[in-house]
Structures are given as structure tokens and as C-alpha cells.
Design an enzyme around this catalytic site. Structure first.
Site, short mmCIF file in Angstrom:
data_model
loop_
_atom_site.label_atom_id
_atom_site.label_comp_id
_atom_site.label_asym_id
_atom_site.label_seq_id
_atom_site.Cartn_x
_atom_site.Cartn_y
_atom_site.Cartn_z
N CYS A 268 -20.00 1.15 -18.56
CA CYS A 268 -21.18 1.07 -17.69
C CYS A 268 -22.05 -0.15 -18.00
O CYS A 268 -22.66 -0.73 -17.09
CB CYS A 268 -22.01 2.34 -17.81
SG CYS A 268 -21.09 3.81 -17.31
N CYS B 119 -20.94 -2.94 -15.91
CA CYS B 119 -20.67 -2.63 -14.51
C CYS B 119 -21.65 -3.33 -13.56
O CYS B 119 -22.87 -3.22 -13.73
CB CYS B 119 -20.76 -1.12 -14.31
SG CYS B 119 -20.49 -0.65 -12.60
N GLU C 280 0.83 -1.22 0.00
CA GLU C 280 0.00 0.00 0.00
C GLU C 280 0.86 1.26 0.00
O GLU C 280 0.52 2.24 -0.65
CB GLU C 280 -0.94 0.01 1.22
CG GLU C 280 -2.06 -1.02 1.14
CD GLU C 280 -3.00 -0.79 -0.04
OE1 GLU C 280 -3.01 0.31 -0.61
OE2 GLU C 280 -3.72 -1.74 -0.40
S1 SF4 Z 1 -20.07 2.98 -11.32
FE1 SF4 Z 1 -20.50 1.66 -13.08
S2 SF4 Z 1 -22.35 2.47 -13.97
FE2 SF4 Z 1 -21.53 4.05 -12.65
S3 SF4 Z 1 -20.26 5.32 -13.97
FE3 SF4 Z 1 -18.94 3.77 -13.08
S4 SF4 Z 1 -18.92 2.14 -14.61
FE4 SF4 Z 1 -20.68 3.43 -15.06
#
Ligand code: SF4
Length: 359
Positions: free
Chosen positions: A217, A220, A54
Site C-alpha cells: 500500500c 500504491c 485474453e
Molecule cells: S488499492 Fe492500493 S492502497 Fe488499496 S489495498 Fe490495494 S495496494 Fe493497498
């Protein structure tokens, strides 16, 4: 808080995030267990190895840390080995990683762990934070990863994930102003086991999915919880202030040579690279004017927010002055064994070639 969009108010409701804790950790850990990066410090929950990694990872990229980590823990396999070592040896094993204050603090903290805790890491974040070089993030990382305590973490990657998750559009400072992000990190970290894996998963998610530009996303595991994704403002969050432009500096480094030896100086407290060796800079004009001199070259390097252009001048001295404290006359081979600053190491290479031509 985005005053134009009142629906964002809910994003700062910690109870709401705490109520989603189980759902978030289930999705995140499922993703993590199928994709976790194989990193050498993840092979064991040994707090010593986690702590070393770390500290190395502060300011340094993962790929670059791997080799340093292997060499470091091979040389100093336990906190006792590190505490016993001379600081110069510790710096030598840190040479090239930069931010040498980290190595000095690591060494100082190892001595405290040995003298005050009989070599056993304290198992709570408050006690860990009292160690030199251990801030809020590092204490949370050691406590959660090594001891599975429900401590939050916030570093560059998880900060970005959390900012998007709660639609935090306040300019990030990297400091106390990020308290809402710390609060959410604390609200969602699992309470009943898995905190270490969860924190590492958040960092991995920021590194490979929730990237600064064009986050993935669609892939995600947290998309259903993500407010920035829901309202389509992913590319505006986090709100990172523009970096200050770097300051340009010119300097001259001197390579004094006498009968096969070169003069090196140890960087002093308050100077960049404290404790490392280098070639003299900023010497008085009457000293700089002495002896035959030759232009060896120019190197550019960066340090903090400075861009430095360094002109290197070699000087053959007929009468060698006595070395002062923090100075040494050494052969190129002896210099190789010293912990050197990165420009110092480059100057030493140039000087070595030149030295053989001059002698
Ligand atoms: S957390 Fe997931 S859904 Fe939200 S911006 Fe980041 S990649 Fe996209």
C-alpha cells in the site's frame, strides 16, 4: 455494505467515484507508464492478438501463456488462418494449456468473425459478447485495449483492487453479485482516451502491488483513494469464500497394444477434454479381462475440483478388434501428433517405454 461503519456508505456512491475519474486515471497511468510489464500481446493493438491472449489468460497464469501465445499466433497469424484450420490442429496448439473448451470456442468464434463480419472484429462490446467464449470481461478487454472504448473490465486482479478501493466486504461470487464492482469499474474508466491502458494498469496493479496477501500500500498510486487502506481493513477485503474441497476419484486406463499399435479414443461431447484423444477408461469387464495384462503404473492428476488417481494397465491383444468411430489404432509416433489430454500424454509416454519392451 458494512452496516457497522456508516462512513462506508459513501464508497458505493458512483457519482463520487466518477468525479474522481480523472485523478484516479492520472495517478494510475503515471504509475503504469513507468512500470508496465512487457507482454507479447501488448506490442500491437491488433484485436485478433488481444482476443487470443485474453482467451488464453482465462484460467492460466501470464508466464505460462507467453510461449503458447507465440506459438499460436505464429501458426495462425490472422483470424482467417484460425478459421480455416481444422479443430484438431487448433487443439494441438492448445495442448497443455487446459480448459480446451476455450480453444474450441476460439475456433468457432473465428469462423463467425470471418463469415459474418468479413474478418473484421466488431467494435462494440455487445456484439463482441455474442461471440462464443467471449464474456463480459473479455468483451470489455478487447473493446478497451484494441479500440480504446470506455468499457470496464473485472477479473481476479482488478476485482481485488476495486473491492479494496470501495471497501466491498460482501462475499465475492465471481458473478452477478459483483455488480457494485462492475459499476465502479464503469464509473472510473476514462472517457476521453486511455481506457485500454487504464484497464491493463488496474490488472497490473492487482498483480504486483495490490496482491492478495501483504499488498504494498505504501507504494500504491491509488492509496489516497483507497477506503480499505484508510480504515485499515486491507487484509479482510476482498471477502473470498473458502473453496470447496476437491473430490477424490479412482479410475483405470487401458493401453491395448497390437503389433506395435495402441488403441486411442477421442473424448466425446459432455466428457472432460472434449475433442482430445486419450486412452480408454471404464471399459466393460469382459473386455478388460481379455489378453495378457501388465500394470504400467499410477498417475495422479487434477481436473476442475477433482483429484484423480489413475491406474494404468497394459493389455497385449492377439486379435485386434476393428476400431469404432472415435477410436484409432496408432503407433506411438502417430499418437505424438494428436492433440492429447494431459493424462493421455503421460500414459502414452509410459506405454511407449513399455511397448518397446513387450514387442
Ligand atoms: S488499492 Fe492500493 S492502497 Fe488499496 S489495498 Fe490495494 S495496494 Fe493497498
Amino acid at each position: 455494505m458494512n452496516k457497522k461503519n456508516p462512513q462506508h456508505l459513501a464508497c458505493f456512491d458512483l457519482e463520487q467515484w466518477a468525479s474522481r475519474r480523472k485523478s484516479i486515471s492520472r495517478s494510475l497511468l503515471k504509475w503504469y507508464h513507468s512500470t508496465a510489464r512487457d507482454l507479447p500481446w501488448r506490442h500491437s493493438p491488433d484485436p485478433y492478438r488481444i482476443w487470443v491472449s485474453e482467451i488464453m489468460l482465462q484460467q492460466t497464469q501470464v508466464e505460462r501463456v507467453k510461449d503458447y501465445f507465440h506459438r499460436f499466433v505464429k501458426k495462425f497469424p490472422t483470424v482467417f488462418d484460425l478459421a480455416e484450420a481444422e479443430e484438431a490442429v487448433v487443439l494441438k496448439y492448445w495442448e497443455g494449456l487446459g480448459y480446451y473448451r476455450r480453444a474450441r470456442q476460439l475456433h468457432a468464434a473465428a469462423n463467425i468473425i470471418v463469415s459474418d463480419y468479413e474478418g473484421i472484429f466488431p467494435q462494440d462490446a455487445c456484439a463482441l459478447r455474442k461471440l462464443p467464449g467471449v464474456g463480459r470481461y473479455t468483451a470489455g478487454a478487447i473493446a478497451s485495449i484494441a479500440f480504446d472504448l470506455p468499457e470496464p473490465i473485472l477479473e481476479a486482479n482488478s476485482r481485488r483492487v476495486l473491492a479494496r478501493l470501495i471497501h466491498y466486504d460482501t462475499p465475492l461470487s465471481g458473478n452477478k453479485d459483483d455488480q457494485p464492482l462492475w459499476d465502479v469499474a464503469g464509473a472510473i474508466v476514462p472517457r476521453d482516451g486511455g481506457a485500454g491502458a487504464f484497464n491493463q494498469a488496474l490488472m497490473d496493479l492487482g498483480s504486483v502491488i495490490c496482491t492478495p496477501v501483504s499488498p504494498l500500500c505504501e507504494e500504491c498510486p491509488l492509496a489516497e483513494h483507497c477506503e480499505a487502506y484508510r480504515v485499515g481493513s486491507v487484509d479482510r477485503i476482498p471477502n473470498v469464500p473458502a473453496r470447496k474441497s476437491s473430490k477424490k476419484i479412482k479410475e483405470k486406463a487401458y493401453v491395448f497394444t497390437h503389433k506395435g499399435k495402441l488403441l486411442v479414443v477421442r473424448r466425446q461431447p459432455g466428457e472432460w477434454w472434449e475433442g482430445l484423444w486419450d486412452f480408454p477408461r471404464d471399459i466393460p469387464h469382459q473386455v478388460a479381462a481379455r489378453g495378457r495384462h501388465r500394470h504400467l503404473g499410477v498417475i495422479d492428476y487434477g481436473i476442475t475440483n477433482h483429484k484423480v488417481t489413475c491406474q494404468i494397465v497394459s493389455k497385449l491383444i492377439s486379435q485386434r478388434p476393428a476400431a469404432r468411430r472415435h477410436q484409432r489404432w496408432l503407433s506411438p509416433q502417430e499418437i505424438q501428433k494428436l492433440p492429447m489430454t494431459s493424462p493421455g500424454r503421460r500414459i502414452a509416454l509410459l506405454a511407449e517405454k513399455s511397448f518397446f519392451r513387450e514387442s
